[in-house]
Structure formats: structure tokens, C-alpha cells
Design a protein around this motif. Structure first.
Motif, PDB file in Angstrom:
ATOM      1  N   LEU A  22       0.827  -1.210   0.000  1.00 41.68           N
ATOM      2  CA  LEU A  22       0.000   0.000   0.000  1.00 41.68           C
ATOM      3  C   LEU A  22       0.860   1.258   0.000  1.00 41.68           C
ATOM      4  O   LEU A  22       0.622   2.181  -0.780  1.00 41.68           O
ATOM      5  N   SER A  40      -2.715   0.124   7.224  1.00 39.90           N
ATOM      6  CA  SER A  40      -2.524  -1.254   6.781  1.00 39.90           C
ATOM      7  C   SER A  40      -1.785  -2.128   7.795  1.00 39.90           C
ATOM      8  O   SER A  40      -1.564  -3.318   7.556  1.00 39.90           O
ATOM      9  N   SER A  57      -3.948  -7.773   0.154  1.00 37.38           N
ATOM     10  CA  SER A  57      -4.770  -6.765   0.838  1.00 37.38           C
ATOM     11  C   SER A  57      -4.274  -5.359   0.540  1.00 37.38           C
ATOM     12  O   SER A  57      -5.068  -4.465   0.226  1.00 37.38           O
ATOM     13  N   MET A  61      -6.351  -2.522  -1.501  1.00 41.28           N
ATOM     14  CA  MET A  61      -6.615  -1.218  -0.887  1.00 41.28           C
ATOM     15  C   MET A  61      -6.160  -0.095  -1.810  1.00 41.28           C
ATOM     16  O   MET A  61      -6.867   0.905  -1.983  1.00 41.28           O
TER      17      MET A  61
END
Length: 129
Positions: A22, A40, A57, A61
Motif C-alpha cells: 500500500l 494497513s 490486501s 486497498m
């Protein structure tokens, strides 16, 4: 330095997979590194319970931040982020066998491999969309 290199540098500093991916995609999401690392933090280690890979993930995101669906009437953006997320997770699973952290680690996939792949492919997706 591309997202892949940024993500790997963050991992070398001790940040988890979700944080690395991220944060490395901040040029596309507009999120500053400090906020990306904070939001995160709980997603590493498969949300700290071995489930969905933190690299996945973090990438999903980033896709959402770069393509925000925050208006329930915006069906086009909803469809776009759905397509992007589904394509990303399908491609990740095809490449690595699954998206579950516990199974990825048990199969011998090192986090650096997963982080590099996720950051690079999410960056490509963001550039092309």
C-alpha cells in the motif's frame, strides 16, 4: 524507483506485506506513507490470522483508493473496482496457487516474492486504468 523496489525497501525495514504494498503505491493513491503504514498495519500476516495475504490486501486497498467508489449511485466505478480487484486476486492466485497467507507460507513462498509481485502488478493495473 518503482513500486516494487519501494515495497521491498520497506519490507527490509521491517514493515509487513500489506504496509509495503500500500505504501509503495502512494503515487497512485495520493495517500502519504505515514497514513498508509498506519491503516494497513493490522493486515500483515493475513489480517494477523493467516487468511488473505497482506500483499494482496495492500494491493486491493491501493486499487480502491485510486478508484474510489464512495457514492452508492456510481455503478460504473463500482463495476470497475470490482473487475480490477477480481482480476488482481485471480492473477495472484494463478501465479502463486492461492491468496491465503498460511497456505502461501506453507508452500514456501517468501514474503519478498509476494510483495514484489503484488506491488509490480498493482502498479501496472493502476497505470493501465
Amino acid at each position: 524507483m518503482g513500486a516494487k523496489e519501494k515495497a521491498l525497501a520497506l519490507h527490509a525495514q521491517g514493515f509487513n506485506c500489506a504496509q509495503c504494498v500500500l505504501s509503495a503505491l502512494g503515487d497512485y493513491t495520493g495517500m502519504d506513507e505515514k497514513t498508509a503504514l498506519a491503516i494497513s498495519a493490522g493486515f500483515g500476516g493475513g489480517v494477523r490470522c493467516g487468511e488473505i495475504c497482506g500483499a494482496v490486501s495492500g494491493a486491493v486497498m491501493a486499487l480502491g483508493l485510486a478508484n474510489p467508489w464512495n457514492d452508492p449511485e456510481d455503478a460504473a466505478t463500482r463495476a470497475k473496482i470490482t473487475r480490477m480487484s477480481m482480476a488482481f486476486t485471480k492473477q495472484f492466485s494463478a501465479e502463486h496457487g492461492c491468496i491465503r497467507c498460511f497456505d502461501l507460507k506453507r508452500s514456501g513462498h517468501p514474503c519478498d516474492e509476494l510483495i514484489a509481485w503484488a506491488a509490480e502488478h498493482a502498479e501496472e493495473c493502476l497505470k493501465n486504468n
